[in-house]
Design a protein around this motif. Structure first.
Motif, PDB file in Angstrom:
ATOM      1  N   THR A  21      86.203  23.982  52.299  1.00 55.45           N
ATOM      2  CA  THR A  21      87.142  25.053  51.981  1.00 55.45           C
ATOM      3  C   THR A  21      87.307  25.227  50.474  1.00 55.45           C
ATOM      4  N   ALA A  22      87.632  26.434  50.092  1.00 52.85           N
ATOM      5  CA  ALA A  22      87.834  26.774  48.678  1.00 52.85           C
ATOM      6  C   ALA A  22      88.908  25.879  48.073  1.00 52.85           C
ATOM      7  N   GLY A  23      88.744  25.585  46.783  1.00 49.10           N
ATOM      8  CA  GLY A  23      89.711  24.754  46.070  1.00 49.10           C
ATOM      9  C   GLY A  23      89.342  23.280  46.049  1.00 49.10           C
ATOM     10  N   ASN A  24      88.259  22.936  46.714  1.00 53.09           N
ATOM     11  CA  ASN A  24      87.811  21.542  46.726  1.00 53.09           C
ATOM     12  C   ASN A  24      86.706  21.329  45.699  1.00 53.09           C
ATOM     13  N   MET A  25      86.444  20.055  45.421  1.00 51.48           N
ATOM     14  CA  MET A  25      85.411  19.675  44.463  1.00 51.48           C
ATOM     15  C   MET A  25      84.437  18.710  45.127  1.00 51.48           C
ATOM     16  N   LEU A  26      83.150  18.956  44.910  1.00 48.38           N
ATOM     17  CA  LEU A  26      82.092  18.047  45.353  1.00 48.38           C
ATOM     18  C   LEU A  26      81.430  17.484  44.105  1.00 48.38           C
ATOM     19  N   VAL A  27      81.190  16.182  44.110  1.00 50.36           N
ATOM     20  CA  VAL A  27      80.529  15.532  42.980  1.00 50.36           C
ATOM     21  C   VAL A  27      79.368  14.712  43.517  1.00 50.36           C
ATOM     22  N   PHE A  28      78.189  14.951  42.980  1.00 54.15           N
ATOM     23  CA  PHE A  28      76.994  14.196  43.338  1.00 54.15           C
ATOM     24  C   PHE A  28      76.528  13.461  42.094  1.00 54.15           C
ATOM     25  N   ALA A  29      76.438  12.127  42.182  1.00 57.21           N
ATOM     26  CA  ALA A  29      76.073  11.330  41.009  1.00 57.21           C
ATOM     27  C   ALA A  29      75.298  10.089  41.418  1.00 57.21           C
ATOM     28  N   SER A  30      74.420   9.671  40.521  1.00 62.59           N
ATOM     29  CA  SER A  30      73.629   8.463  40.762  1.00 62.59           C
ATOM     30  C   SER A  30      72.874   8.077  39.504  1.00 62.59           C
ATOM     31  N   PRO A  31      72.636   6.772  39.326  1.00 60.61           N
ATOM     32  CA  PRO A  31      71.738   6.379  38.241  1.00 60.61           C
ATOM     33  C   PRO A  31      70.301   6.813  38.551  1.00 60.61           C
ATOM     34  N   SER A  32      70.038   7.115  39.818  1.00 61.14           N
ATOM     35  CA  SER A  32      68.734   7.619  40.255  1.00 61.14           C
ATOM     36  C   SER A  32      68.853   9.136  40.418  1.00 61.14           C
ATOM     37  N   SER A  33      68.845   9.829  39.307  1.00 63.78           N
ATOM     38  CA  SER A  33      69.096  11.273  39.289  1.00 63.78           C
ATOM     39  C   SER A  33      68.132  12.055  40.187  1.00 63.78           C
ATOM     40  N   ALA A  34      66.853  11.740  40.125  1.00 65.46           N
ATOM     41  CA  ALA A  34      65.862  12.472  40.922  1.00 65.46           C
ATOM     42  C   ALA A  34      66.103  12.288  42.418  1.00 65.46           C
ATOM     43  N   LYS A  35      66.433  11.061  42.828  1.00 66.46           N
ATOM     44  CA  LYS A  35      66.708  10.811  44.248  1.00 66.46           C
ATOM     45  C   LYS A  35      67.975  11.542  44.692  1.00 66.46           C
ATOM     46  N   LYS A  83      70.597  23.314  55.153  1.00 69.56           N
ATOM     47  CA  LYS A  83      71.184  23.881  56.369  1.00 69.56           C
ATOM     48  C   LYS A  83      72.554  24.528  56.130  1.00 69.56           C
ATOM     49  N   ALA A  84      72.978  24.579  54.893  1.00 70.52           N
ATOM     50  CA  ALA A  84      74.290  25.183  54.602  1.00 70.52           C
ATOM     51  C   ALA A  84      74.210  26.690  54.814  1.00 70.52           C
ATOM     52  N   GLN A  85      75.262  27.240  55.393  1.00 68.88           N
ATOM     53  CA  GLN A  85      75.300  28.682  55.618  1.00 68.88           C
ATOM     54  C   GLN A  85      75.564  29.413  54.311  1.00 68.88           C
ATOM     55  N   GLU A  86      74.949  30.557  54.187  1.00 65.04           N
ATOM     56  CA  GLU A  86      75.107  31.349  52.969  1.00 65.04           C
ATOM     57  C   GLU A  86      76.575  31.757  52.792  1.00 65.04           C
ATOM     58  N   GLY A  87      77.093  31.507  51.599  1.00 67.09           N
ATOM     59  CA  GLY A  87      78.464  31.893  51.261  1.00 67.09           C
ATOM     60  C   GLY A  87      79.543  31.035  51.895  1.00 67.09           C
ATOM     61  N   SER A  88      79.162  29.920  52.517  1.00 67.93           N
ATOM     62  CA  SER A  88      80.146  29.094  53.237  1.00 67.93           C
ATOM     63  C   SER A  88      81.031  28.245  52.339  1.00 67.93           C
ATOM     64  N   MET A  89      80.746  28.230  51.040  1.00 67.46           N
ATOM     65  CA  MET A  89      81.524  27.375  50.142  1.00 67.46           C
ATOM     66  C   MET A  89      82.006  28.116  48.901  1.00 67.46           C
ATOM     67  N   LYS A  90      82.377  29.367  49.081  1.00 66.46           N
ATOM     68  CA  LYS A  90      82.919  30.125  47.946  1.00 66.46           C
ATOM     69  C   LYS A  90      84.223  29.471  47.507  1.00 66.46           C
ATOM     70  N   GLY A  91      84.386  29.326  46.190  1.00 65.86           N
ATOM     71  CA  GLY A  91      85.601  28.716  45.655  1.00 65.86           C
ATOM     72  C   GLY A  91      85.555  27.206  45.589  1.00 65.86           C
ATOM     73  N   VAL A  92      84.412  26.620  45.928  1.00 67.02           N
ATOM     74  CA  VAL A  92      84.230  25.169  45.855  1.00 67.02           C
ATOM     75  C   VAL A  92      83.505  24.862  44.547  1.00 67.02           C
ATOM     76  N   LYS A  93      84.010  23.891  43.816  1.00 71.24           N
ATOM     77  CA  LYS A  93      83.396  23.464  42.560  1.00 71.24           C
ATOM     78  C   LYS A  93      82.438  22.315  42.885  1.00 71.24           C
ATOM     79  N   LEU A  94      81.185  22.406  42.458  1.00 68.16           N
ATOM     80  CA  LEU A  94      80.207  21.351  42.700  1.00 68.16           C
ATOM     81  C   LEU A  94      79.663  20.878  41.356  1.00 68.16           C
ATOM     82  N   TYR A  95      79.811  19.579  41.111  1.00 66.39           N
ATOM     83  CA  TYR A  95      79.291  18.951  39.896  1.00 66.39           C
ATOM     84  C   TYR A  95      78.119  18.056  40.259  1.00 66.39           C
TER      85      TYR A  95
END
Length: 166
Positions: free
Chosen positions: A101-115, A126-138
């Motif tokens: 839902t909008a207003g949430n934040m996702l963070v993806f991090a690793s010392p193994s950046s490529a993986k 498999k994510a639906q198009e436009g299903s995460m509008k308003g979500v911040k992803l870092y």
């Protein structure tokens, strides 16, 4: 008599002013310097501390009121890495497929950046198009992995931001 009343009156009127001068100032909040990414990809604890520091700073800067979803992948040298990778991929895929839902934040991090980039690309397939509008992803990693992550997550409508691990 008039002089003593005047002196008492002056003392009473000046007492609050003197008290105000002696008020202690509230201690200023001292901001810690940002942590830097650990030099060694194998130092999992240092990487976790670094990611926590980055996430806390982003939460404050973005004014986030919810807990962020943090996906952390340990170094590839860790025993059982493939099992952890597969579990995290399964969770991230389920979350991306379900939508956030909008207003949430996702963070993806690793010392193994490529993986981690591989994981994000696979999870958002498999994510639906436009299903995460308003979500911040870092994505916290290396610059060479940023563009393919951005290309994979953009159809979902997230507000993508890259943070170089440095």
């Amino acid at each position: 008599m008039k002089t003593s009343i005047r002196l008492l009156l002056i003392a009473c009127l000046s007492l609050p002013a003197l008290a105000a001068c002696k008020k202690e100032e509230a201690p200023q909040k001292v901001e810690k310097a940002p942590l830097t990414a650990p030099a060694s990809a194998d130092d999992e604890k240092a990487w976790e501390a670094y990611v926590i520091d980055v996430v806390q700073r982003r939460v404050e800067a973005d004014g986030l009121n919810t807990n962020p979803y943090v996906y952390f992948l340990p170094p590839e040298s860790k025993p059982g890495f493939e099992d952890e990778y597969n579990r995290l991929l399964e969770k991230a895929t389920a979350d991306a497929s379900r939508g956030i839902t909008a207003g949430n934040m996702l963070v993806f991090a690793s010392p193994s950046s490529a993986k981690m980039a591989d994981l994000v690309v696979a999870a958002f397939a498999k994510a639906q198009e436009g299903s995460m509008k308003g979500v911040k992803l870092y994505f916290i990693g290396k610059p060479e992995d940023s563009e393919r992550v951005k290309a994979a997550v953009s159809p979902a409508g997230v507000d993508y931001a890259f943070i170089e691990a440095k």
